[in-house]
Design an enzyme around this catalytic site. Structure first.
Site, PDB file in Angstrom:
ATOM      1  CE  LYS A  30     -47.915  40.877   7.129  1.00 13.46           C
ATOM      2  NZ  LYS A  30     -48.082  40.749   5.672  1.00 13.46           N
ATOM      3  CG  ASP A  32     -47.118  37.179   0.210  1.00 12.72           C
ATOM      4  OD1 ASP A  32     -47.444  38.369   0.042  1.00 12.72           O
ATOM      5  OD2 ASP A  32     -46.099  36.672  -0.288  1.00 12.72           O
ATOM      6  CD  GLU A 177     -46.488  38.114   4.133  1.00 14.80           C
ATOM      7  OE1 GLU A 177     -46.033  39.204   3.755  1.00 14.80           O
ATOM      8  OE2 GLU A 177     -47.663  37.804   4.009  1.00 14.80           O
TER       9      GLU A 177
END
Length: 327
Positions: A30, A32, A177
């Protein structure tokens, strides 16, 4: 043929798929950053649109050479624009200095030289004359990787099939993240927050001292809308680390209001007065535990929420910055 406009598919917050289904899922880091749909017309041009549909091409001039990367091949790609820190990790605070430059091409060009961005690509929704929305994720991903899009300001990181728990632990170990889990047979659903994509955000916890509060509004009138929190520095001062406005029940917020009134003072306890209009200061004797995602470069907590009062900890036990622990 004009390329179709595609709204990005969205992930639903959740947890890892059951172990028995692990092999049916792919796992991606994931990121950011700023979500971007990339339009390559096959004529050397490139266009980028944000999740809102806003044209953000001007803000990122270093990505324009991507328009020539596929030659005459047209494509619509899904990705995330990142700004990387010295360790090569996404830094959203750095990216914010680039995100507002859509109407300033000269400044965007200057910033590109000092704060360059990197585009991470993770899906393809249209290729040549063919729409790919109804193809399963596994096939779309194979087609994306076959394009070989690796360059100075863009890349196509691999996705891991299976081994979700190991992938999640790796993101935590490297301070990333989180993780996005994508079902291998999932089609691309434009604009839909789908259960076929699950996002897991790595959250951390920290113990903080309450040094003030901001009044609530509306139904929270007379109650704290947020508390201003800090951590002790090595020199014994209190460094402001953020404003926390979520995580309480109504009863807990009322209880906290009474504790804050009892600790009221006219003196700001922080080393530097925080930018909080109408703040009320308190003697920093209440210790709380908060959850947050990451810290900014200035040490502020991002996306903090209140977990609990730490009645088991005395203020002097926070004599120095306490280490973060993964939630």
């Amino acid at each position: 043929m004009p390329l179709p406009l595609v709204s990005p598919m969205l992930a639903t917050p959740g947890t890892l798929p059951p172990a028995a289904q692990d092999a049916r899922w792919a796992y991606e880091t994931k990121q950011d950053g700023q979500r971007a749909v990339v339009y390559l017309a096959g004529d050397g041009s490139v266009g980028l649109r944000a999740r809102s549909g806003e044209d953000i091409t001007v803000a990122y001039p270093e990505l324009l050479p991507l328009g020539r990367a596929l030659g005459p091949m047209a494509a619509v790609l899904d990705g995330e624009v990142l700004a990387l820190d010295e360790q090569g990790r996404a830094d959203f605070q750095l990216l914010q200095s680039r995100m507002g430059l859509v109407g300033s091409p000269g400044r965007a060009a200057r910033m590109a030289a000092t704060v360059p961005v990197h585009l991470v690509l993770f899906d393809v929704m249209h290729l040549g004359a063919d729409p790919l929305l109804r193809l399963p994720y596994a096939e779309r991903r194979a087609r994306l990787e076959a394009l070989g899009l690796e360059g100075p300001f863009w890349s196509t990181p691999g996705a891991l099939v299976g081994h979700g728990r190991e992938a999640l632990e790796a993101t935590r170990a490297h301070g990333l993240e989180g993780l996005v889990c994508k079902r291998l047979d999932s089609v691309y659903e434009p604009g839909v927050r789908s259960r076929a994509w699950i996002k897991i955000r790595n959250m951390r916890t920290a113990d903080v001292l309450v040094g003030g509060w901001s009044p609530g509004r509306g139904r929270l009138t007379g109650l704290p809308g947020a508390v201003l929190v800090g951590q002790r520095t090595g020199a014994g001062g209190l460094r402001y680390v953020g404003s926390v406005g979520t995580g309480w029940s109504e009863a807990e917020r009322t209880e906290l209001a009474a504790l804050l009134r009892a600790a009221a003072t006219d003196v700001c306890p922080f080393d530097a007065v925080p930018p909080a209009a109408g703040a009320h200061w308190v003697v920093p004797r209440l210790v709380g535990e908060v959850r947050y995602s990451t810290r900014t470069r200035a040490g502020l907590l991002r996306q903090p929420s209140w977990l609990r009062l730490r009645a088991d900890l005395a203020p002097e036990e926070s004599a120095a910055d306490l280490p973060d622990t993964s939630a």
